[in-house]
Design an enzyme around this catalytic site. Structure first.
Site, short mmCIF file in Angstrom:
data_model
loop_
_atom_site.label_atom_id
_atom_site.label_comp_id
_atom_site.label_asym_id
_atom_site.label_seq_id
_atom_site.Cartn_x
_atom_site.Cartn_y
_atom_site.Cartn_z
CE LYS A 187 -3.89 -2.32 0.45
NZ LYS A 187 -4.99 -2.29 -0.54
CG HIS A 241 2.16 6.37 7.85
ND1 HIS A 241 1.15 5.77 8.56
CD2 HIS A 241 3.22 5.51 7.91
CE1 HIS A 241 1.56 4.59 9.01
NE2 HIS A 241 2.81 4.41 8.63
CG HIS A 266 0.93 10.63 13.41
ND1 HIS A 266 1.00 11.27 14.62
CD2 HIS A 266 -0.17 9.84 13.48
CE1 HIS A 266 -0.01 10.91 15.38
NE2 HIS A 266 -0.73 10.03 14.72
CE1 TYR A 326 -13.95 2.44 8.71
CE2 TYR A 326 -11.57 2.22 8.46
CZ TYR A 326 -12.83 2.37 7.90
OH TYR A 326 -12.96 2.41 6.53
CE LYS A 371 -12.09 4.16 4.81
NZ LYS A 371 -11.52 3.60 3.56
CB THR A 396 -10.01 12.36 8.72
OG1 THR A 396 -9.63 11.12 8.12
CG2 THR A 396 -8.89 13.38 8.48
CD GLN A 449 -6.72 10.81 12.52
OE1 GLN A 449 -7.14 10.94 11.36
NE2 GLN A 449 -5.60 10.20 12.79
#
Length: 273
Positions: free
Chosen positions: A141, A149, A152, A189, A206, A210, A213
């Site tokens: 992926k 990503h 973080h 999730y 989904k 976000t 967050q």
């Protein structure tokens, strides 16, 4: 509670000279992966090696599905974050912690030690979260291996090590409480999505994760700002660092949300943790 006799140093035990070592919290120094900064540096280095060479190795391999491992991993991570969240909430309530400003105190009160232990598990959870990246690589992926990503995951690991080493109680319980709560929902999730396409129609929410967050970062920014304005006697450098950190996340996650949901309408993509 962590056994104070436990210690892991990856062979760097002789390299114990580093800035502010004398200010470290005495309660957590013998806990696994806390004492030496070289332990944290070694773990981060291994993670960066995974990011650098993992995709090159997988380029010659077929992508793996890993549905069962993904389900088990995400479910356990959700449960771990639930434990951390519950411990921080109940112990801070028992100590009558102030949500606005709570100085860090070196105390061996059982509830204070519960909070310190929860912070250690919070730190360990950030190490375990490196598996998110490993799963992305094994499943090829590539779009998920974004700067957001990697920034973080690596930065949160470093910050959590600093917290558990120097300030494992006090006002830090607020951002840790919010983060662990959000991760309960997020990993829940992901555990459901790992079960396959049959559940996808029920996972329409989904994009709201976000948003959750972004709300977390906004609240963290407001909380850090009020701590600075009110001159809270709790490590001012941490408040300034936290505000700057929340601003970076609001920018990066806000850009992510705009690009993937606003501009592309209802396009369904994987969000980052």
């Amino acid at each position: 509670m962590i056994n104070n006799s436990s210690k892991i140093d990856f062979g760097f035990g002789l390299l114990d000279s580093y800035p502010f070592a004398d200010l470290a919290d005495e309660r957590t120094q013998s806990w696994p992966l806390v004492s030496s900064p070289w332990n944290a540096a070694a773990i981060l280095f291994l993670y960066l090696l995974l990011v650098r060479f993992g995709p090159k190795w997988m380029a010659r391999q077929k992508p793996l599905q890993l549905r069962l491992p993904l389900f088990v991993y995400n479910l356990l991570m959700s449960m771990l974050n639930a434990h951390i969240c519950l411990e921080l909430f109940t112990a801070s309530r028992a100590l009558n912690y102030s949500a606005k400003c709570q100085p860090c105190r070196v105390s061996y009160d059982p509830h204070e030690m519960r909070i310190a232990t929860a912070f250690w598990w919070f730190y360990i959870s950030k190490i375990l979260e490196f598996a998110d990246t490993a799963f992305f690589i094994l499943r090829k992926k590539w779009s998920q291996l974004s700067f957001l990503h990697l920034y973080h995951h690596s930065s949160m690991f470093v910050i959590c090590w600093i917290v558990v080493k120097w300030i494992p109680t006090g006002s830090t319980f607020i951002p840790a409480l919010m983060n662990s709560f959000v991760h309960i929902i997020m990993y829940g999730y992901y555990s459901l999505s790992a079960l396959g396409p049959r559940l996808y129609p029920y996972l329409w929410w989904k994009r709201y994760l976000t948003r959750l967050q972004l709300l977390q970062f906004a609240l963290g920014l407001v909380w850090g700002t009020q701590a600075i304005v009110s001159r809270c006697e709790y490590q001012p450098w941490l408040s300034y660092t936290g505000v700057a950190y929340m601003l970076s996340f609001l920018f990066l996650f806000g850009r992510f949300y705009t690009q993937k949901y606003t501009r592309n309408g209802t396009k369904c993509i994987q969000f980052v943790k």
